[in-house]
Scaffold this motif. Sequence first.
Motif, short mmCIF file in Angstrom:
data_model
loop_
_atom_site.label_atom_id
_atom_site.label_comp_id
_atom_site.label_asym_id
_atom_site.label_seq_id
_atom_site.Cartn_x
_atom_site.Cartn_y
_atom_site.Cartn_z
N ALA A 16 37.33 -21.29 -62.00
CA ALA A 16 36.65 -22.50 -61.51
C ALA A 16 35.34 -22.69 -62.23
CB ALA A 16 36.42 -22.37 -60.00
N LYS A 17 34.62 -21.64 -62.46
CA LYS A 17 33.36 -21.73 -63.19
C LYS A 17 33.58 -22.26 -64.59
CE LYS A 17 30.44 -19.93 -60.20
NZ LYS A 17 29.25 -20.68 -59.73
N LYS A 18 34.71 -21.86 -65.18
CA LYS A 18 35.01 -22.32 -66.54
C LYS A 18 35.12 -23.83 -66.59
CE LYS A 18 38.56 -22.25 -70.05
NZ LYS A 18 39.93 -21.95 -70.37
N ALA A 47 26.20 -18.33 -65.98
CA ALA A 47 26.56 -18.17 -64.57
C ALA A 47 28.02 -17.75 -64.44
CB ALA A 47 26.32 -19.49 -63.82
N GLY A 48 28.88 -18.33 -65.29
CA GLY A 48 30.28 -17.94 -65.29
C GLY A 48 30.45 -16.47 -65.66
N GLY A 49 29.62 -16.01 -66.63
CA GLY A 49 29.70 -14.62 -67.05
C GLY A 49 29.39 -13.64 -65.94
N GLU A 50 28.58 -14.08 -64.94
CA GLU A 50 28.26 -13.23 -63.80
C GLU A 50 29.50 -12.86 -63.00
OE1 GLU A 50 25.42 -12.04 -62.77
OE2 GLU A 50 23.87 -13.13 -63.88
N MET A 51 30.55 -13.71 -63.10
CA MET A 51 31.72 -13.53 -62.25
C MET A 51 32.67 -12.46 -62.78
SD MET A 51 30.84 -15.61 -60.01
CE MET A 51 32.29 -15.41 -58.97
N LEU A 52 32.49 -12.06 -64.03
CA LEU A 52 33.37 -11.03 -64.57
C LEU A 52 32.67 -9.67 -64.52
CD1 LEU A 52 35.16 -12.59 -67.66
CD2 LEU A 52 36.17 -11.92 -65.50
N PRO A 53 33.41 -8.60 -64.25
CA PRO A 53 32.78 -7.28 -64.09
C PRO A 53 32.58 -6.58 -65.44
CG PRO A 53 35.12 -7.11 -63.64
CD PRO A 53 34.86 -8.56 -63.92
N PHE A 54 32.16 -7.30 -66.44
CA PHE A 54 31.96 -6.71 -67.77
C PHE A 54 30.54 -7.00 -68.22
CE2 PHE A 54 36.42 -8.16 -67.54
CZ PHE A 54 37.02 -6.91 -67.46
N PRO A 55 29.63 -6.01 -68.18
CA PRO A 55 28.20 -6.26 -68.46
C PRO A 55 27.95 -6.75 -69.88
CG PRO A 55 28.69 -3.89 -68.31
CD PRO A 55 29.90 -4.60 -67.81
N TYR A 56 28.81 -6.36 -70.83
CA TYR A 56 28.57 -6.80 -72.21
C TYR A 56 28.77 -8.30 -72.37
CZ TYR A 56 33.64 -5.89 -72.21
OH TYR A 56 34.96 -5.87 -71.90
N ILE A 57 29.70 -8.88 -71.57
CA ILE A 57 29.90 -10.34 -71.60
C ILE A 57 28.68 -11.03 -71.00
CG2 ILE A 57 31.27 -12.24 -70.68
CD1 ILE A 57 33.71 -10.35 -70.75
N LYS A 58 28.26 -10.56 -69.84
CA LYS A 58 27.09 -11.13 -69.17
C LYS A 58 25.86 -11.04 -70.08
CE LYS A 58 24.25 -10.13 -65.05
NZ LYS A 58 23.15 -9.40 -65.65
N GLY A 59 25.65 -9.88 -70.72
CA GLY A 59 24.47 -9.70 -71.57
C GLY A 59 24.44 -10.66 -72.73
N ALA A 60 25.59 -10.87 -73.38
CA ALA A 60 25.63 -11.77 -74.54
C ALA A 60 25.32 -13.20 -74.14
CB ALA A 60 27.00 -11.68 -75.21
#
Length: 964
Positions: A16-18, A47-60
């Motif tokens: 949904a965020k996508k 904000a969408g990156g926050e929803m996935l449990p992968f810190p490297y995605i969120k960080g980028a």
Amino acid sequence: MSVNSPPIAGGSSFAAKKTKAQAAKPPSDSSSDWLGTCLLTAKAIAAGGEMLPFPYIKGAFEIVVIVLETVEKVKKNQDDLKELCKDVLNITTIVRDEILDKVAAHGDTAAVKFKGTCEELERCLQDVLRTVEPLHKKSQGLRGRIKDHVKQVGKLTSTADQITSCRNRIGELRSNFMLRTIIQIRNQLHRDALAQVTESINNCPPPSRIFHGRRIILDRMHGYFDQNLGKQHIFLLYGLGGAGKTQIALKFIQESSQFSDIFMVDASTTDTLDAALKNIAGTKNVGDTPQDALKWLASKHHDWLLFFDNADDPKINLNSYFPQCSHGNIVITSRNPGLCVHAGLHSLVSDMEEVDAVELLLKSAAQETTLANKEIAFEIVKALWYLPLAIIQAGAFIAKLGALNSYLALYSHNRARLLSEKPAQSHDDYAWTVYTTWEISFKQLSRPAATLLQLCSFLHHEGISEKMFSEASMYELTATSPSEEELENPWQFITQFLGPTGVWDSFRFTDVTSELRAYSLINFDINSGTFSIHPLVHSWSQSILADQQEYHHSMIAIVGMSISTMTGNYLQLASLWLLPHIDALLQGGTQTTPDFNYEYGSIYNFSGRYQRAADLHTDLLMRQREILGKDHLNTLQTMVYLATTYRELGRFKEAGELDVSVLEKQRQLLGEDHPDTLHAMGSLACTYYALGKLKEAEELEVVVLEKQRQLLGEDHPDTLHAMGSLALTYHDLGKLKEAEELEVVVLDKLRQLRGEDHPDTLHAMGNLASIYAYLGKLKEAEELQVVVLEKQRQLLGEDHPGTLRAMGNLGDTYRNLGKLKEAEELGVVVLEKQRQSLGEDHPDTLRTMGNLANTYYTLDKLKEAEELEVVVLEKRRQFLGEDHPDTLLTMGNLANTYYALDKLKEAEELGVVVLEKRREILGEDHPHTLVAMRNLANTYYALGKLKEAEKLDVLIKQIEGRMG
């Protein structure tokens, strides 16, 4: 890529965020608030990156927002950053969609495959941020930040260049992502087809679990093997042992799926090569000999891969072990760059990128990736020169030690031990430590090659030239040379490279250096024609010597012998590349053993390192006085050289004492007309000139010029030098026409004899320009000074005292031409550099300070002018005395500034002193005396002292009438 991906199983709300993020499109050129739109889009993606449990995605994704917010703060160049911001957002959107599609299709675990993609994106965005941040800080008045970053990211010359560089990097990244996606699709199809045909073989181990970086090389390999399918591909990874060649190859193989069979071959010896090929034949049931395996590979038309690992022995012809066919794929790792002849493409594997090296160290040390840890790790990997094996060893030791911040202190005192120690816990099967991996290569070297490497370990690790050895081969012993016994070892080494006639044989030397290059123990730069040694190999090859002193002394002798054969312009040019090596050889000392202090001091003199030259020549003079006696000709000659260096340092009194002593003894020992006596006379005249004793200088220079003409002729370099010195004195005495006539002759003859680029020619050109400036021929002066500055920069470098002097002279002419902005810019640069290199009290620094004050005065920056002139006057009074022409010049300038500031009493006091002393020293009719009269008359008028002013006006008219 599908925009309308189905929701992820398990109820994740990221899909949904996508949809929400995609509603905000990257800005178009017509957007009125393009930056605001960018920020909205970036924040939605983050904000969408926050929803996935992968810190490297969120960080980028979060860094994208930081970049755009930093751009928002930039006051200047914001529009120039528009395209860069759009590119950053576009590539982020591509990565976001790629991750979403895979997660939607294959579940959350599929996103792990994109860890490398996100890490690469984050590194790229960090580069962008490092470029943009200084632009914001610069707008807040923090000067120089951008300059430091420019040096770090590639010596770019402007903000536009930096932005373009980042956009190019973003473009490369986007292309790589797209290429990788295409390759993945093709590989999957290929894999599916192969699965129906046969079971494939892959005997390669996986890469290390802590493998990091090397993306540029890996992408290059993928691109190469994906082209011209069905043709044979050979890729060579070469470089120093411990650089990570094998790990790159294994990582490439792990990432690839287009190969039908993969065979890893130990290529270190012919026995291991034969055994590996026999094993292939046996595995495929096609025979039991190496030839059977090669025939089977040649007949097999699937995309097999042969991985020849550690093909380091230069005596093995690897081509004999290749299947003779036009298909198949081969990867080679080797220390030998000579294997490039076999490869369709090759890559030098050297040190890691800084960011990757830091990440690798923290991974191998099992340390958290905090900002504090990154800062410590940065210092460690810099000390290890970014060599992967050294970093991994350090990481293992840190993990055992349990403390990151203790390593550097231990390393500085225990380098050899730490780089020789094999960690108990290892991330791969590599059997050797940093030092032992080089020791294996070293043991294969011939005696001349090993000796050359260890001799060079006492030089600087870069810019090593064959010339320093070939020039030394022409050395001839003299009465004052070091003894034959002292030169025995260096001479024995040099004679190995002489032909039957005793002439240097470059082919023999190349033979030996080729041995070292075959093991990547040295690298050759084809553009400069010089060699370099990896800094860790450099220190290692010195540390394994049983007798370091013997090799150190031999290298001191070889370089000293080399310098002694160089003369004139060649020596001046050679000083630029010899200087780092001499610094390394002396390491702060002032005594060369064997004794080549004179030669080394000459290089320091040519390089503008006058204090170092003075230290070496002072030591030499003390020994000569003790061994040869105070009156020996060599002792006297060294005294003249030391006096010349003292003049460059502004130590005029000490120079004069030496010159007077030498001239007196030369007259007694050699007579009035001997060349050495005339040389000493000329040196004393130069010191008189520097001390402001212009009449005494003129008297000596007239005698020297007359005798040089008689003894040597009109065109001899010594005659021309004497003529140029007299022209300078005439210039300061106000005899401008005589000065011009002499200097024009000097320049014309030097151009014919020495050429346009010779230091003597450039010196004469600069002197003539100064005379032109005083004569009011400003355009002619400017033309000459522009040429001099350009050539000095090329020949001597940007920071040499001669270059800075030329820059200052041009700035002075710019001021007289009314080009005040250019004059101020040059003056500020020159003053800053001279303060750093020469010190606050050096005559050149004070001259530049006075010239910059003149520019400030003309720009009506009177307070800045006053501040500088007060300092210059105080120091010139202290070092030169009250009566020196330079002191009086500064006094007159400060009086003018006081006048402009309406400090009339102070102006009058200084003006009276200046006029009185100029009358006494230069006479009533000298141009400088007339200038002092006019300035004082103006001050009298302003003070209402009309009688005194009118009296001076009458006197000025009388003098001008006499002068015509």
